[in-house]
Design a protein around this motif. Sequence first.
Motif: not given
Length: 86
Positions: A12-20, A23-26
């Motif tokens: 869950a943490v890994t998916r959330a970090v990747l989604e963020e 979202r930030r355009g990385e």
Amino acid sequence: MGDPRRTGAGTAVTRAVLEEARRRGERSVIVLGHPECYPRFGFERASAHGVRMRTAVPDEALMVLSLDGGAVPSGVIRYAAAFGDI
């Protein structure tokens, strides 16, 4: 306190970090981590993309993921000065 492994928290943490990051355009993400964990999120060996570190690390542990479907920039990873000369 029980064993935190296999609870889904890390996933869950890994998916959330990747989604963020998306979202930030990385455009890409690099991890130095367990080679059996990150490939399931789409990470590949960094060396296959011409990415390496200045210090020796196990090839299978340094991984990259393109977040936008494009090429991962090749080169040498340099940490910020706050982390020392890594």
